[in-house]
Design a protein around this motif. Structure first.
Motif, short mmCIF file in Angstrom:
data_model
loop_
_atom_site.label_atom_id
_atom_site.label_comp_id
_atom_site.label_asym_id
_atom_site.label_seq_id
_atom_site.Cartn_x
_atom_site.Cartn_y
_atom_site.Cartn_z
N THR A 10 -6.07 86.47 -74.66
CA THR A 10 -7.12 85.92 -75.03
C THR A 10 -6.51 85.25 -76.02
N ILE A 11 -7.58 83.58 -76.08
CA ILE A 11 -7.78 83.09 -76.69
C ILE A 11 -9.16 82.76 -77.93
N VAL A 12 -8.90 82.46 -79.55
CA VAL A 12 -10.43 82.31 -80.10
C VAL A 12 -9.83 81.73 -80.51
N ASN A 13 -11.46 81.16 -80.89
CA ASN A 13 -11.49 79.54 -81.27
C ASN A 13 -12.73 80.03 -82.14
N LYS A 14 -12.87 78.90 -83.18
CA LYS A 14 -13.91 78.58 -83.90
C LYS A 14 -15.31 78.17 -82.95
N HIS A 15 -14.51 77.08 -82.12
CA HIS A 15 -15.72 76.07 -81.56
C HIS A 15 -14.88 76.16 -79.36
N ASN A 16 -16.14 76.19 -79.22
CA ASN A 16 -16.08 76.58 -77.59
C ASN A 16 -15.43 74.80 -76.41
N TYR A 17 -14.46 73.84 -77.86
CA TYR A 17 -13.77 73.17 -77.50
C TYR A 17 -12.05 72.58 -78.58
N HIS A 18 -11.10 72.18 -77.52
CA HIS A 18 -10.53 71.41 -78.33
C HIS A 18 -10.65 70.31 -78.64
N GLN A 19 -9.98 69.53 -80.19
CA GLN A 19 -9.93 68.63 -80.62
C GLN A 19 -9.15 67.62 -80.44
N LEU A 20 -9.25 66.87 -80.58
CA LEU A 20 -7.99 65.82 -80.31
C LEU A 20 -7.70 65.22 -81.91
N ILE A 21 -6.78 65.76 -82.36
CA ILE A 21 -7.75 66.05 -83.78
C ILE A 21 -6.91 64.40 -84.80
N THR A 22 -5.94 63.62 -83.69
CA THR A 22 -4.71 62.78 -84.58
C THR A 22 -5.28 61.24 -83.78
N LEU A 23 -6.83 61.32 -83.31
CA LEU A 23 -7.95 60.28 -83.60
C LEU A 23 -9.09 60.40 -83.92
N LEU A 24 -8.94 61.08 -85.08
CA LEU A 24 -10.49 61.11 -86.01
C LEU A 24 -10.76 60.20 -86.52
N HIS A 25 -9.45 59.49 -87.33
CA HIS A 25 -9.33 58.36 -87.79
C HIS A 25 -10.78 57.57 -86.92
N GLU A 26 -10.55 57.49 -85.51
CA GLU A 26 -11.06 56.20 -85.04
C GLU A 26 -12.84 56.85 -84.73
N THR A 27 -13.37 58.24 -84.84
CA THR A 27 -14.81 58.55 -84.78
C THR A 27 -15.13 58.38 -85.58
N ALA A 28 -14.90 58.22 -87.08
CA ALA A 28 -14.92 58.64 -88.77
C ALA A 28 -15.40 57.28 -88.77
N VAL A 29 -14.98 56.48 -87.97
CA VAL A 29 -15.77 55.06 -88.56
C VAL A 29 -16.37 54.12 -86.93
N GLY A 30 -16.90 55.36 -86.42
CA GLY A 30 -17.25 54.87 -85.48
C GLY A 30 -17.26 54.07 -83.92
N ALA A 31 -15.76 53.97 -84.08
CA ALA A 31 -14.76 53.13 -83.01
C ALA A 31 -14.43 53.94 -81.98
#
Length: 391
Positions: A33-54
């Motif tokens: 059983t895998i427990v996660n607060k969202h039903n998706y996996h996040q590619l957090i190493t790329l958050l800086h790109e989406t943070a500015v709309g890239a």
């Protein structure tokens, strides 16, 4: 008799652990059983790109069902609120309680604010897609408001911390701000980007030659560095520095540090002063051998006795190793010690530019370095059986 394996967190470590464990063990050996607060996996190493709309935030969101649909792994959407290793129980926010035979804790880290007054209350952080979306909306709002309000602090952006996360973010800022200014009809010369770092220089501990390349590239695109100057207090619209200077800004983003997850600290697992769980050579808690701790909330020491920095490649290597360890727990056999294989480190400096060190000596910059960074992302996605969606 079937064992119950519970994995907390579907980040880089937890997701790879689930996939590798099921690769070695069938459903008659163990339920997973895998427990996660969202039903998706996040590619957090790329958050800086989406943070500015890239990059679209959708492209950094991988549905867990898509990756695990044929792996016989139960996906439970929920937020962990308490661990009780003595009772072998995990309590979720909805008052549901899970029991386990073997537990994998991969809950990630929390932001370290170092006790700086007002920082937590008034700074943005960048540790989830939702936070990245919030920051992007705020930045766009600042540009939209300026022609109406003419407040210079709306166009002054401060990033606290000049480690990899901070540098990657200011690189994206530097590339995105001309577009944002043009869209809002704002003169680009009015826009200011500050990167504030308490250490004497940016990218502490990284190769000096590559650091110089990064600094020159970012300065040429308008980034103003303030190094050796700790932030001492943050108020609404105002950043105080140890030098006595202040920066008026409506936007401060804090990337200056992380600590272990507080849930792990409160559980009774032995931790270090930064809240990271102490583990043995097989990634097991030093005081609860039926609990594995992976990723950012685990303390892993290098050959010099210093903690490895928290990275995605270290996390998924821990996840892969843990899958084998769980196999040996159930099927028997000797466990090999976990030894990270850090292939290198690459920091992007915006669109299609990066610096990096591959292996012990190979240095790379510019588009070639960015290619290596992209390649490492595709390598990881291939490992979990996924691909990038459209930007």
């Amino acid at each position: 008799m079937e064992k119950r394996i519970v994995i907390l967190g579907a980040g880089y470590a937890g997701l790879v652990c689930a996939l590798q464990t099921r690769k070695y063990l069938n459903s008659s050996d163990a339920s997973i059983t895998i427990v996660n607060k969202h039903n998706y996996h996040q590619l957090i190493t790329l958050l800086h790109e989406t943070a500015v709309g890239a990059r679209s935030d959708r492209s950094l969101r991988i549905p867990l069902q898509k990756v695990l649909h044929d792996k016989n792994v139960e996906i439970k959407k929920g937020t962990v609120v308490k661990l009780d290793p003595d009772a072998k129980q995990v309590k979720l926010e909805n008052d549901e309680t899970l029991t386990y035979d073997l537990l994998v804790v991969a809950l990630g880290s929390e932001t370290e604010y170092f006790g700086i007054p007002g920082l937590k209350e008034h700074a943005f952080t960048l540790k989830s897609l939702n936070q990245a979306r919030l920051l992007r909306a705020h930045i766009e709002s600042c540009f939209a408001r300026y022609p109406l309000e003419h407040k210079r602090e709306l166009l002054r952006f401060v990033v606290g911390g000049a480690g990899f996360s901070g540098i990657e973010l200011v690189g994206e800022f530097a590339d995105a701000l001309p577009r944002l200014a043009a869209e809002a009809g704002v003169p680009l010369e009015l826009v200011e980007i500050y990167n504030v770092e308490a250490a004497p220089g940016i990218l502490p501990g990284f190769d000096p030659e590559l650091v110089k390349t990064a600094e020159e590239s970012l300065k040429a695109r308008g980034v103003r560095f303030m190094t050796g100057v700790p932030i001492t207090q943050v108020e609404p619209g105002l950043v105080h520095l140890k030098s006595g200077d202040t920066i008026e800004s409506e936007t401060i983003v804090w990337t200056g540090g992380v600590r272990g997850n507080q849930i792990v600290v409160d559980s009774g697992l032995e931790t270090d002063p930064r809240g990271r769980a102490k583990v043995d050579e097989h990634l097991q808690s030093v005081n609860h051998e039926d609990v594995y701790v992976l990723g950012d909330c685990a303390l892993i020491l290098n050959e010099q006795g210093r903690p490895y920095p928290p990275t995605a490649q270290l996390a998924w290597q821990m996840g892969a190793a843990c899958g084998k360890f769980l196999y040996h727990d159930i099927r028997g056999g000797l466990k090999e010690d976990f030894k990270p294989n850090i292939a290198g480190a690459i920091a992007s400096l915006g669109r299609k530019e990066a610096i990096g060190k591959i292996g012990k000596s190979f240095k790379t910059t510019g588009k070639m370095a960015y290619f290596f960074k992209d390649a490492s992302n595709y390598r990881y996605l291939n490992k979990i059986g996924s691909v990038f969606t459209n930007r």
